[in-house]
Design an enzyme around this catalytic site. Structure first.
Site, PDB file in Angstrom:
ATOM      1  N   GLY A 163       0.820  -1.202   0.000  1.00 54.04           N
ATOM      2  CA  GLY A 163       0.000   0.000   0.000  1.00 54.04           C
ATOM      3  C   GLY A 163       0.853   1.250   0.000  1.00 54.04           C
ATOM      4  N   ASP A 164       1.974   1.180   0.695  1.00 51.46           N
ATOM      5  CA  ASP A 164       2.938   2.278   0.697  1.00 51.46           C
ATOM      6  C   ASP A 164       3.865   2.214  -0.513  1.00 51.46           C
ATOM      7  OD1 ASP A 164       2.423   3.697   3.201  1.00 51.46           O
ATOM      8  OD2 ASP A 164       3.059   1.862   4.192  1.00 51.46           O
ATOM      9  N   LEU A 165       4.458   1.050  -0.735  1.00 47.80           N
ATOM     10  CA  LEU A 165       5.546   0.940  -1.702  1.00 47.80           C
ATOM     11  C   LEU A 165       5.076   1.092  -3.146  1.00 47.80           C
ATOM     12  CD1 LEU A 165       7.559  -1.969  -0.047  1.00 47.80           C
ATOM     13  CD2 LEU A 165       7.945   0.489   0.148  1.00 47.80           C
TER      14      LEU A 165
END
Length: 396
Positions: free
Chosen positions: A174-176
Site C-alpha cells: 500500500g505504501d511501496l
C-alpha cells in the site's frame, strides 16, 4: 553522473510511502533534501538496530528508505523557518509531501502558495485517499496506512488460503507501490515541464494504487460479476501455477503452457497426464485432481533434485527466506545488497540496493541516511538565508 543529478527535490515526507518515493529519485542522482519537522521523521527511532539502539542515530527502517538524502529540521509554524523553506522552494524542482489533505495549507505552504514562489514547481503528494485538486471524495482527510489501503483496495480479499481469513501481503505494498507510481508521476511531470515550461500537481492515492495493483480483479468482476477471492498460491486462469511442498521445503512451478506441461509430465514420468490433459482448458477443469498428482510427486523429492529436473525447461524456483537471498550469487552479481555506515555502531548495516539498472547512469544508494539536521549550514547557505534560524515547536 546520475540520470537525475540536475533535479532538486524537497522531501517533506515521513514513515514509508513518501520516503521510498524520494529514495528512488535519490538513487538515480537527484539531490533530495529531507525537510523534517521538529524532532524529525517519526520512524528515526524505530528498530531494528545493528547493536545498541541507545547509541545508534536511527534504526534500519529509517536507514533503508532515506539513504543518500540531506537533512534539514524546520518548523513551518515558525516564521523564520517558513521563510527559509520558501527560499528553498524557489530553487527546487519538486516538492513531495505525504500529509493529510489540508495540512500544508495550515502553514500557508500549499501548492498554490508555493507556485507563487516558483511557477515551474512540480508539487507531489501521497495520501491515503488523494487530494481534492484531482478528484474530491468523502474519504479525504481520513487517516490511512498500508493495512487500510490493502483492505479497501481488494488486496487482502484475494490474499491467503481459500479456507483462511483475508490476509495482508507481507511487504507494505500500500505504501511501496503507491510510492513507485508517485515517482513515475513526478518524472512524467518533469518531462512535461521540459517540453512546455509548465509545472503541475501530481497526486497519488494509496486506495487508488491498490485498485490498480489488483487490476485483474477489476476485469474479472466486469466479465462475470463474481468478486474474486482467496485461492492460496494458485492462479484463477493458469494451471499449474502454484506452490508445492518438496521433501525439504517448498517450491513454485509455473508450467501453464502446453510445452511446459509436457516437460513437467516427462519429469514426473507421467506421459499419461500429458496425453489426457493436452490443453489449458482441460487442465483448469481438472486442476484439483492434477494438483494432487503434482503434490504427491514433489513430496518425494528434495528441492535441489526437483529443480535440477526442471531447470531451463520449466519455470520453477525454491521458496527462499532472507538468509537464502543473502547467500544467492545472483543477488550479489546484481548488487542488490548494499552496505552503508550506521552512525553510532561499529559495523555497517546492509540495505536493499536499487533494482533499476541503467547502462550509462547506473542508479546506486548514495551512502547512509542523514543525521537529523545534519546539512543545515550548507542548505541554508545555498538558499542564501544564513544559519541563524530559530525553531519553535508547533502543535501537530
Amino acid at each position: 553522473m546520475g540520470a537525475l543529478d540536475d533535479l532538486r527535490v524537497l522531501d517533506l515526507t515521513q514513515v514509508l510511502a513518501g520516503p521510498y518515493c524520494t529514495m528512488l529519485l535519490a538513487d538515480m542522482g537527484a539531490d533530495v533534501v529531507k525537510v523534517e519537522r521538529p524532532g524529525g521523521d517519526l520512524i528515526r527511532s524505530n528498530p531494528p538496530f545493528v547493536s545498541d539502539g541507545d547509541e545508534e542515530a536511527y534504526g534500519g527502517y529509517f536507514q533503508s528508505v532515506n539513504r543518500g538524502k540531506r537533512s534539514l529540521e524546520l518548523d513551518l509554524g515558525a516564521d523564520e523557518d517558513r521563510e527559509a523553506f520558501l527560499s528553498l522552494v524557489e530553487r527546487a524542482d519538486v516538492v513531495v509531501e505525504n500529509f493529510k489533505a489540508g495540512t500544508m495549507e495550515k502553514f500557508d505552504c500549499g501548492y498554490e502558495t508555493l507556485r507563487e514562489h516558483n511557477p515551474d514547481l512540480i508539487y507531489s503528494s501521497i495520501r491515503g485517499f488523494g487530494d481534492p485538486r484531482t478528484g474530491e471524495t468523502h474519504r479525504q482527510g481520513q487517516p490511512s496506512f498500508d493495512l487500510i489501503a490493502q483492505a479497501l483496495g481488494g488486496v487482502m480479499e484475494i490474499t491467503g488460503q481459500s479456507d483462511g481469513p483475508p490476509t495482508k501481503v507481507g511487504p507494505g505494498v500500500g505504501d511501496l507501490f503507491t510510492a513507485v507510481l508517485n515517482a513515475v508521476g513526478i518524472l512524467a511531470a518533469v518531462h512535461h515541464r521540459e517540453r512546455t515550461g509548465e509545472g503541475q500537481y501530481v497526486d497519488t492515492a494509496m486506495y487508488d494504487s491498490m485498485v490498480s495493483l489488483c487490476e485483474r480483479t477489476v476485469y474479472q468482476y466486469s466479465c462475470d460479476g463474481q468478486s474474486p477471492t482467496r485461492q492460496g498460491n494458485s492462479h484463477p486462469t493458469l494451471f499449474p501455477y502454484d506452490s508445492f511442498e518438496a521433501a525439504d521445503g517448498h517450491v513454485v512451478i509455473a508450467a501453464f503452457s502446453d510445452g511446459h506441461w509436457e516437460t513437467l509430465c516427462e519429469a514426473m514420468e507421467r506421459p499419461d497426464l500429458a496425453a489426457d490433459y493436452p490443453d489449458a482448458g482441460s487442465r483448469i477443469a481438472n486442476r484439483e485432481s492434477l494438483r494432487r498428482e503434482i503434490a504427491d510427486w514433489t513430496a518425494t523429492i528434495d528441492s535441489e533434485t526437483l529443480l535440477d529436473l526442471l531447470e531451463g525447461r520449466v519455470p520453477a524456483a525454491p521458496v527462499q527466506n532472507t538468509a537464502d537471498i543473502f547467500d544467492d550469487p545472483h543477488i550479489h552479481d546484481r548488487e542488490m545488497l548494499t552496505d552503508v555506515d550506521q552512525p553510532g555502531a561499529d559495523e555497517q548495516i546492509t540495505i536493499a540496493g536499487s533494482p533499476i539498472k541503467m547502462t550509462e547512469t547506473m542508479p546506486s544508494p548514495g551512502g547512509r541516511a542523514p543525521l537529523l539536521d545534519e546539512h543545515r549550514t550548507e542548505l541554508l547557505d545555498e538558499a542564501g538565508v544564513g544559519t541563524g534560524t530559530n525553531r519553535v515547536e508547533s502543535d501537530d
